[in-house]
Design a protein around this motif. Structure first.
Motif, PDB file in Angstrom:
ATOM      1  N   THR A  33       0.832  -1.198   0.000  1.00 27.87           N
ATOM      2  CA  THR A  33       0.000   0.000   0.000  1.00 27.87           C
ATOM      3  C   THR A  33       0.867   1.248   0.000  1.00 27.87           C
ATOM      4  O   THR A  33       1.741   1.403   0.856  1.00 27.87           O
ATOM      5  CB  THR A  33      -0.903   0.031   1.243  1.00 27.87           C
ATOM      6  OG1 THR A  33      -1.715  -1.149   1.283  1.00 27.87           O
ATOM      7  CG2 THR A  33      -1.808   1.258   1.252  1.00 27.87           C
ATOM      8  N   ALA A  34       0.641   2.138  -0.960  1.00 29.81           N
ATOM      9  CA  ALA A  34       1.276   3.453  -0.957  1.00 29.81           C
ATOM     10  C   ALA A  34       0.398   4.397  -0.140  1.00 29.81           C
ATOM     11  O   ALA A  34      -0.772   4.606  -0.470  1.00 29.81           O
ATOM     12  CB  ALA A  34       1.440   3.979  -2.379  1.00 29.81           C
ATOM     13  N   VAL A  35       0.950   4.942   0.919  1.00 27.49           N
ATOM     14  CA  VAL A  35       0.211   5.858   1.797  1.00 27.49           C
ATOM     15  C   VAL A  35       0.516   7.284   1.348  1.00 27.49           C
ATOM     16  O   VAL A  35       1.682   7.689   1.299  1.00 27.49           O
ATOM     17  CB  VAL A  35       0.617   5.655   3.258  1.00 27.49           C
ATOM     18  CG1 VAL A  35      -0.169   6.604   4.168  1.00 27.49           C
ATOM     19  CG2 VAL A  35       0.399   4.202   3.676  1.00 27.49           C
ATOM     20  N   CYS A  36      -0.534   8.044   1.021  1.00 26.25           N
ATOM     21  CA  CYS A  36      -0.364   9.350   0.391  1.00 26.25           C
ATOM     22  C   CYS A  36      -1.038  10.452   1.203  1.00 26.25           C
ATOM     23  O   CYS A  36      -2.110  10.952   0.831  1.00 26.25           O
ATOM     24  CB  CYS A  36      -0.932   9.321  -1.027  1.00 26.25           C
ATOM     25  SG  CYS A  36      -0.206   8.048  -2.077  1.00 26.25           S
ATOM     26  N   PRO A  37      -0.431  10.852   2.309  1.00 30.12           N
ATOM     27  CA  PRO A  37      -1.021  11.962   3.064  1.00 30.12           C
ATOM     28  C   PRO A  37      -0.738  13.297   2.396  1.00 30.12           C
ATOM     29  O   PRO A  37       0.179  13.426   1.572  1.00 30.12           O
ATOM     30  CB  PRO A  37      -0.306  11.869   4.417  1.00 30.12           C
ATOM     31  CG  PRO A  37       1.017  11.242   4.091  1.00 30.12           C
ATOM     32  CD  PRO A  37       0.768  10.312   2.935  1.00 30.12           C
ATOM     33  N   GLY A  38      -1.533  14.286   2.775  1.00 31.36           N
ATOM     34  CA  GLY A  38      -1.229  15.657   2.404  1.00 31.36           C
ATOM     35  C   GLY A  38      -0.396  16.285   3.506  1.00 31.36           C
ATOM     36  O   GLY A  38       0.355  15.607   4.206  1.00 31.36           O
ATOM     37  N   PHE A  39      -0.512  17.605   3.669  1.00 33.53           N
ATOM     38  CA  PHE A  39       0.235  18.289   4.724  1.00 33.53           C
ATOM     39  C   PHE A  39      -0.194  17.738   6.082  1.00 33.53           C
ATOM     40  O   PHE A  39      -1.387  17.729   6.411  1.00 33.53           O
ATOM     41  CB  PHE A  39      -0.018  19.796   4.667  1.00 33.53           C
ATOM     42  CG  PHE A  39       0.569  20.448   3.448  1.00 33.53           C
ATOM     43  CD1 PHE A  39       1.934  20.700   3.374  1.00 33.53           C
ATOM     44  CD2 PHE A  39      -0.241  20.810   2.381  1.00 33.53           C
ATOM     45  CE1 PHE A  39       2.482  21.299   2.239  1.00 33.53           C
ATOM     46  CE2 PHE A  39       0.304  21.412   1.251  1.00 33.53           C
ATOM     47  CZ  PHE A  39       1.662  21.653   1.181  1.00 33.53           C
ATOM     48  N   THR A  40       0.769  17.273   6.858  1.00 37.45           N
ATOM     49  CA  THR A  40       0.478  16.609   8.124  1.00 37.45           C
ATOM     50  C   THR A  40       1.330  17.220   9.223  1.00 37.45           C
ATOM     51  O   THR A  40       2.538  17.442   9.032  1.00 37.45           O
ATOM     52  CB  THR A  40       0.769  15.095   8.025  1.00 37.45           C
ATOM     53  OG1 THR A  40       0.001  14.549   6.939  1.00 37.45           O
ATOM     54  CG2 THR A  40       0.383  14.380   9.305  1.00 37.45           C
ATOM     55  N   HIS A  41       0.720  17.471  10.368  1.00 34.74           N
ATOM     56  CA  HIS A  41       1.454  18.048  11.499  1.00 34.74           C
ATOM     57  C   HIS A  41       2.404  17.010  12.094  1.00 34.74           C
ATOM     58  O   HIS A  41       2.008  16.118  12.840  1.00 34.74           O
ATOM     59  CB  HIS A  41       0.479  18.529  12.575  1.00 34.74           C
ATOM     60  CG  HIS A  41      -0.279  19.765  12.201  1.00 34.74           C
ATOM     61  ND1 HIS A  41       0.335  20.976  11.941  1.00 34.74           N
ATOM     62  CD2 HIS A  41      -1.613  19.986  12.025  1.00 34.74           C
ATOM     63  CE1 HIS A  41      -0.585  21.890  11.637  1.00 34.74           C
ATOM     64  NE2 HIS A  41      -1.755  21.315  11.674  1.00 34.74           N
ATOM     65  N   THR A  42       3.679  17.108  11.724  1.00 34.35           N
ATOM     66  CA  THR A  42       4.756  16.315  12.320  1.00 34.35           C
ATOM     67  C   THR A  42       5.969  17.234  12.356  1.00 34.35           C
ATOM     68  O   THR A  42       5.866  18.428  12.056  1.00 34.35           O
ATOM     69  CB  THR A  42       5.090  15.062  11.482  1.00 34.35           C
ATOM     70  OG1 THR A  42       5.648  15.476  10.226  1.00 34.35           O
ATOM     71  CG2 THR A  42       3.853  14.200  11.231  1.00 34.35           C
TER      72      THR A  42
END
Length: 252
Positions: free
Chosen positions: A173-182
């Motif tokens: 699975t390719a996980v494709c988040p956008g802007f994420t608070h990290t």
């Protein structure tokens, strides 16, 4: 009890994968360059009852990476879940970036997950079970300097691998988040909240990880956490390349 190996596990999404997988009963192999930070994550999670192994390794060093590959390939200590999370970003101005740093960036996002997947696949296929999550980005769907390019490779390869190995019990699975608070953006030299990105576009790490683990359990080749980013990814398929490239200039 499953064992999960997570790269880039010392902070950000990697540490959140460790938390959520430990909460689900998995044992952990945590991989990163920063041993002290890995020790802190391990100390946080040991009360959950998870057995935790720490591998301090710079994945761009062939000898150090070989330790991780050997651990993944060990049939006597099976790793059922591989999370290829290690990564970092560079400024979008390719022409001003150091070319050797660009080459390292390419290696970490393409060569490293490819090698770790290769090491993990043989024992997973022999058992007929396994899950691989490759952390990509919505940037992989749009023209966005070399970061979008490497993440596009991750998405394409994961799609192919899921179709190839999913019927044999190993999902990719390719996980494709956008802007994420990290701390990803801080490590790139940018303070959080100062990238010209509207507040509504930001996601939180627990949501991204929870949705991606659900999608991986369902055997999806691509996971795009949140409805808003699913819609944005859909728009990229119909936008002219020039507009998509302009959209990709937002943020880092």
């Amino acid at each position: 009890m499953a064992t999960a190996l997570i790269t880039g596990a010392s902070s950000g999404l990697g540490a959140e994968y460790a938390r959520q997988l430990a909460a689900r009963g998995a044992d952990l192999v945590l991989v990163a360059r920063d041993g002290a930070a890995l020790d802190a994550v391990a100390a946080e999670l040991r009360p959950s009852g998870a057995a935790i192994e720490i591998l301090v390794a710079d994945l761009l060093d062939p000898d150090q990476r070989a330790k991780v590959e050997k651990r993944l390939a060990d049939p006597d200590r099976p790793v059922e879940i591989l999370v290829n999370n290690a990564g970092y970003g560079l400024p979008l101005a390719f022409e001003r970036n150091d070319i050797d740093e660009e080459a390292r960036h390419l290696a970490l996002h393409v060569e490293v997950p490819m090698r770790l997947m290769h090491a993990a696949l043989t024992p997973m296929l022999a058992r007929g079970s396994g899950r691989i999550l490759n952390i990509a980005s919505v940037a992989g769907f749009i023209p966005r300097s070399t970061y979008g390019a490497v993440k596009g490779w991750v998405i394409s390869f994961s799609r192919w691998a899921n179709g190839r190995y999913g019927p044999k019990g190993v999902t990719v699975t390719a996980v494709c988040p956008g802007f994420t608070h990290t701390n990803f953006h801080e490590r790139a030299g940018l303070p959080p909240g100062h990238e010209g990105v509207p507040g509504w576009m930001w996601l939180n790490a627990p949501r991204v990880v929870a949705e991606s683990l659900r999608d991986a359990a369902r055997g999806k080749a691509v996971s795009v956490p949140s409805l808003k980013y699913k819609l944005l990814v859909g728009l990229t398929r119909i936008l002219p390349s020039s507009l998509a490239a302009r959209a990709g200039e937002s943020g880092r």
